[in-house]
Motif scaffolding. Structure first.
Motif, PDB file in Angstrom:
ATOM      1  N   UNK A  27      39.350  -8.380  22.868  1.00  0.00           N
ATOM      2  CA  UNK A  27      38.485  -9.079  23.812  1.00  0.00           C
ATOM      3  C   UNK A  27      39.332  -9.750  24.897  1.00  0.00           C
ATOM      4  N   UNK A  28      38.916  -9.548  26.153  1.00  0.00           N
ATOM      5  CA  UNK A  28      39.641 -10.152  27.270  1.00  0.00           C
ATOM      6  C   UNK A  28      39.552 -11.677  27.247  1.00  0.00           C
ATOM      7  N   UNK A  29      38.447 -12.205  26.729  1.00  0.00           N
ATOM      8  CA  UNK A  29      38.272 -13.656  26.704  1.00  0.00           C
ATOM      9  C   UNK A  29      39.251 -14.346  25.760  1.00  0.00           C
ATOM     10  N   UNK A  30      39.859 -13.572  24.843  1.00  0.00           N
ATOM     11  CA  UNK A  30      40.798 -14.156  23.871  1.00  0.00           C
ATOM     12  C   UNK A  30      42.250 -14.121  24.347  1.00  0.00           C
ATOM     13  N   UNK A  31      42.501 -13.569  25.540  1.00  0.00           N
ATOM     14  CA  UNK A  31      43.882 -13.450  26.000  1.00  0.00           C
ATOM     15  C   UNK A  31      44.584 -14.802  26.157  1.00  0.00           C
ATOM     16  N   UNK A  32      43.933 -15.821  26.751  1.00  0.00           N
ATOM     17  CA  UNK A  32      44.611 -17.135  26.809  1.00  0.00           C
ATOM     18  C   UNK A  32      44.904 -17.720  25.430  1.00  0.00           C
ATOM     19  N   UNK A  33      44.016 -17.448  24.463  1.00  0.00           N
ATOM     20  CA  UNK A  33      44.226 -17.957  23.108  1.00  0.00           C
ATOM     21  C   UNK A  33      45.359 -17.207  22.413  1.00  0.00           C
ATOM     22  N   UNK A  34      45.441 -15.888  22.665  1.00  0.00           N
ATOM     23  CA  UNK A  34      46.487 -15.086  22.025  1.00  0.00           C
ATOM     24  C   UNK A  34      47.881 -15.464  22.512  1.00  0.00           C
ATOM     25  N   UNK A  35      47.968 -16.021  23.736  1.00  0.00           N
ATOM     26  CA  UNK A  35      49.287 -16.467  24.220  1.00  0.00           C
ATOM     27  C   UNK A  35      49.813 -17.643  23.419  1.00  0.00           C
ATOM     28  N   UNK A  36      48.939 -18.338  22.662  1.00  0.00           N
ATOM     29  CA  UNK A  36      49.353 -19.466  21.815  1.00  0.00           C
ATOM     30  C   UNK A  36      49.740 -19.034  20.400  1.00  0.00           C
ATOM     31  N   UNK A  37      49.565 -17.738  20.089  1.00  0.00           N
ATOM     32  CA  UNK A  37      49.831 -17.282  18.717  1.00  0.00           C
ATOM     33  C   UNK A  37      51.303 -17.463  18.374  1.00  0.00           C
ATOM     34  N   UNK A  38      51.630 -18.156  17.268  1.00  0.00           N
ATOM     35  CA  UNK A  38      53.040 -18.402  16.922  1.00  0.00           C
ATOM     36  C   UNK A  38      53.756 -17.122  16.526  1.00  0.00           C
ATOM     37  N   UNK A  39      54.966 -16.937  17.050  1.00  0.00           N
ATOM     38  CA  UNK A  39      55.799 -15.781  16.710  1.00  0.00           C
ATOM     39  C   UNK A  39      56.913 -16.209  15.766  1.00  0.00           C
ATOM     40  N   UNK A  40      57.845 -15.290  15.495  1.00  0.00           N
ATOM     41  CA  UNK A  40      58.927 -15.585  14.538  1.00  0.00           C
ATOM     42  C   UNK A  40      59.830 -16.708  15.033  1.00  0.00           C
ATOM     43  N   UNK A  41      60.027 -16.789  16.361  1.00  0.00           N
ATOM     44  CA  UNK A  41      60.869 -17.854  16.907  1.00  0.00           C
ATOM     45  C   UNK A  41      60.243 -19.230  16.660  1.00  0.00           C
ATOM     46  N   UNK A  42      58.942 -19.345  16.871  1.00  0.00           N
ATOM     47  CA  UNK A  42      58.247 -20.622  16.650  1.00  0.00           C
ATOM     48  C   UNK A  42      58.323 -21.020  15.186  1.00  0.00           C
TER      49      UNK A  42
END
Length: 560
Positions: free
Chosen positions: A16-31
Motif C-alpha cells: 500500500x502506498x499509504x504505508x510508505x511513510x510508516x515503512x521508513x520507520x521500520x527498524x533494521x539490523x543497524x537500529x
C-alpha cells in the motif's frame, strides 16, 4: 520496542502506498545493533532479550555484527543453549573480523563458567591453544616475506588509518557538541546527519564493549586465552574439589602452549597461588599429579610448599614432600633448610636437625637461592602487570563462591514462562527451593513477565512481590531496574496502586530512572475514569487506602 510492535507479524502491508511513510520507520539490523549494545552497556540485558524475540516477528535477519551482539545478550542472561546454537552460525559466517571472533568466544567461555561446565571450557581453551600453535608456525613462515614486500606500505597505511580515526573522532565530537538547527533538520529529508551521529555512537559503544573482554585476546588474528580465564578455571575446579581434572588440564595446556621457562609456566604459577592462599593440600596434590605425568615444576615450588608446611608444623607432610623432592633431584635453598631445621628443633628432634645442617653444608647452598620464590611473585604481580598469579589470588581470595545450579534453574523457569506454562514454572521454582537454591532477580523477572504475557494474573505477581521484599530485606537478593520496572508495569496495568507506589518509593530511593510517560499512557488507556467523582461517604479502610494510592499515583504522573 513500541515502534517494533507496529510492524510485528506483518501488520503493515508494504504494497500500500499509504504505508510508505510508516515503512521508513521500520527498524533494521543497524537500529537493533545500536539498541542492543546500549542494553548491554547499561545492564538491562533482559530488555535486550525481549528485543531479540521481537526481531523474527518483524522479519529481520541478523547480520554478522548483530550475531556478536546477540552472543553478548545470551551470555549476560546465562542462555547457554542459545549461545551454543549461535556458535554454528558464527563459525560458518564469512567476513567476521578477529575482534568479532574474540568477542564471541569470550561470551561462550563466560557462559560455560557461569554454568560450572568446566569440561566444555577446558576443551575450548585447549582447541584454542592447539590452533594458535599451528597458526604460529604458518605465520612465522609468511611474516619474513611480507615484511620485505609491505614494510613501507604498512607504515603509510597505518598513518592514514590513524588520520582517518582522528577525523572520525573529531567528527563525532563536532556532531555531539553542535546539534543541527531546525531548518537544517527539515532540509535533511534522508536523515543523513542523524544516521551519521547514530553510526558514530555505535562505534563508540562498541569500543566500550571491547573493554569488557577479558578472557580471550586476539594477536595477529589468532585467539589466545588470557590469565583471567586460567584464574577462573582454577577457582572453579578447586571449588568443585576436582584437583585431578585441574592437573590433567594444566598438563595438556603446558604441552600446547609456547615454550616457556619452568618457573614461568602455568602449572608453577597455579601451584604458587594455591600455596599463597593456604591451600597446601591442593598444591601438594597438583605437585604429585605433575610428577606422575613427568612434568617438571622447579625447585621454587617445592621450597615454598616445604616452608609453608614448616609454618604449620605438619611433620608427616614435610617428610613425604622431602622424599619426593630428593627423588626428583630437587636442590633446596638455604631458607628452606633453615625452616626445616627450626621445625625439627621445635619438635625436639635434634638428630634430624643436625643431619639437615650437615646436608646443607655439603650441598654448598648459597643464600641467594632464598630469593627465588620472591622474584617469581614480583615478576608475576609487579610493575603494574596483571600476571597469572596475581589474577589467581584476586579471583580465589576476594570473589564470592558461584552457585552454578541457579543459572540452570533460571533457564528452566525462563523456558516455561516463554511458553506460557506458568504452572510448570511454579513447580520448577518449588523444586529449585527444595534443592537449596535461592531464586534471584533473573528468576523473578521471568515469572513476572510470564504472568504479564498470560494476562490477568496480577494476584500471583502480588504474591511474588511479597517474596521479593522478604528476600531483599534479608539481603539474599538485590533489586535491579528491570525487575522493578516489570513489576510496576503489571501493578499499574492491573490497578494495584498500593503495590505500585511501594515500587515507586523503592526505585526513587535507589535513584533508578522511571519512564513517567509510559505509565501516564497506561493510566489514560486503562484507568482514565477511575476515582473521578467525589469519595463515597461510607467506605472501608481498604477501599480508602486503595483510593488514596490511586490518587497519589495520578498525582505522581502529573495528571492532577
Amino acid at each position: 520496542m513500541e515502534i517494533g510492535h507496529l510492524f510485528k507479524d506483518y501488520r503493515v502491508d508494504p504494497r500500500k502506498k499509504s504505508n510508505r511513510p510508516l515503512l521508513s520507520m521500520k527498524p533494521n539490523s543497524f537500529v537493533f545493533s545500536l539498541a542492543l549494545t546500549g542494553c548491554i552497556l547499561h545492564g538491562i540485558t533482559r530488555k535486550g532479550d525481549q528485543l531479540l524475540e521481537l526481531m523474527p516477528r518483524v522479519g529481520l535477519k541478523a547480520d554478522a555484527d548483530l550475531l556478536i551482539i546477540m552472543a553478548h545478550i545470551y551470555e549476560k542472561n546465562g542462555r547457554r543453549d542459545e549461545i551454543n546454537k549461535l556458535k554454528r552460525y558464527v563459525d560458518e559466517t564469512c567476513g567476521l573480523s578477529g575482534f568479532q571472533f574474540q568477542q564471541f568466544y569470550n561470551c561462550l567461555l563466560s557462559c560455560h563458567l557461569k554454568h560450572g561446565d568446566m569440561d566444555s571450557a577446558t576443551r575450548l581453551i585447549l582447541d584454542m591453544l592447539r590452533k594458535a600453535s599451528e597458526a604460529k608456525w604458518s605465520l612465522t613462515a609468511v611474516t619474513s616475506v611480507l615484511e620485505a614486500m609491505e614494510g613501507a606500505r604498512n607504515v603509510s597505511d597505518f598513518q592514514s588509518h590513524e588520520i582517518k580515526n582522528s577525523e572520525s573522532t573529531d567528527k563525532f565530537l563536532l556532531l555531539e557538541n553542535r546539534a543541527p538547527t531546525y531548518a537544517k533538520f527539515i532540509k535533511d529529508r534522508n536523515f543523513s546527519i542523524l544516521e551519521g551521529e547514530a553510526r558514530e555512537s555505535l562505534l563508540l559503544l562498541s569500543e566500550k564493549l571491547k573493554a569488557q573482554i577479558e578472557l580471550v585476546i586476539s594477536k595477529d588474528g589468532i585467539l589466545h586465552p588470557t590469565e583471567a580465564i586460567y584464574a577462573k578455571l582454577v577457582r572453579g575446579f578447586l571449588e568443585m574439589n576436582r584437583v585431578s581434572d585441574l592437573a590433567a588440564f594444566l598438563i595438556k595446556a603446558s604441552k600446547e602452549e609456547s615454550p616457556v621457562s619452568v618457573d614461568n609456566s602455568v602449572v608453577v604459577q597455579v601451584i604458587d597461588a594455591c600455596i599463597s592462599l593456604g591451600l597446601l593440600d591442593h598444591a601438594h596434590d597438583l605437585i604429585d599429579e605433575m610428577r606422575f605425568s613427568g612434568v617438571k615444576v622447579g625447585s621454587s615450588v617445592y621450597c615454598s610448599l616445604l616452608k609453608a608446611y614448616c609454618k604449620e608444623n605438619r611433620g608427616p607432610e614435610i617428610t613425604s614432600l622431602l622424599k619426593d623432592a630428593r627423588k626428583a633431584g630437587i636442590q633446596l635453598d638455604s631458607s628452606c633448610y633453615e625452616a626445616l631445621i627450626q621445625t625439627r628443633v621445635h619438635q625436639n628432634d635434634s638428630s634430624e636437625a643436625l643431619r639437615l645442617f650437615k646436608e646443607m653444608k655439603l650441598s654448598n647452598v648459597s643464600s641467594s637461592g632464598s630469593e627465588e620464590f620472591k622474584r617469581l611473585v614480583e615478576s608475576c604481580s609487579g610493575h603494574g602487570e596483571a600476571g597469572l598469579m596475581s589474577k589467581l589470588l584476586e579471583e580465589i581470595k576476594y570473589n564470592q563462591k558461584v552457585d552454578y545450579g541457579v543459572h540452570d534453574w533460571n533457564n528452566v523457569i525462563h523456558f516455561f514462562c516463554k511458553k506460557k506454562m506458568m504452572h510448570d514454572a511454579q513447580k520448577a521454582l518449588s523444586k529449585m527451593r527444595a534443592l537449596g537454591y535461592a531464586p534471584n532477580a533473573h528468576t523473578f523477572h521471568s515469572l513476572v513477565t510470564g504472568y504479564a504475557a498470560v494476562g490477568g494474573k496480577y494476584v500471583e505477581v502480588t504474591e511474588l512481590w511479597g517474596e521479593m521484599k522478604k528476600l531483599a530485606g534479608s539481603r539474599l537478593m538485590k533489586f535491579d531496574h528491570e525487575l522493578l520496572d516489570s513489576c510496576l508495569y503489571c501493578f499499574v496495568r492491573g490497578g494495584f496502586f498500593l503495590r505500585a507506589m511501594e515500587i515507586i518509593n523503592v526505585m526513587e530511593a535507589e535513584k533508578m530512572f522511571i519512564d513517567k510517560y509510559k505509565y501516564r499512557s497506561l493510566w489514560l488507556k486503562y484507568h482514565r475514569k477511575l476515582y473521578k467523582g467525589k469519595a463515597p461517604k461510607i467506605q472501608t479502610e481498604d477501599q480508602y487506602k486503595r483510593r488514596e494510592a490511586a490518587l497519589s499515583f495520578k498525582k505522581w504522573i502529573g495528571l492532577t
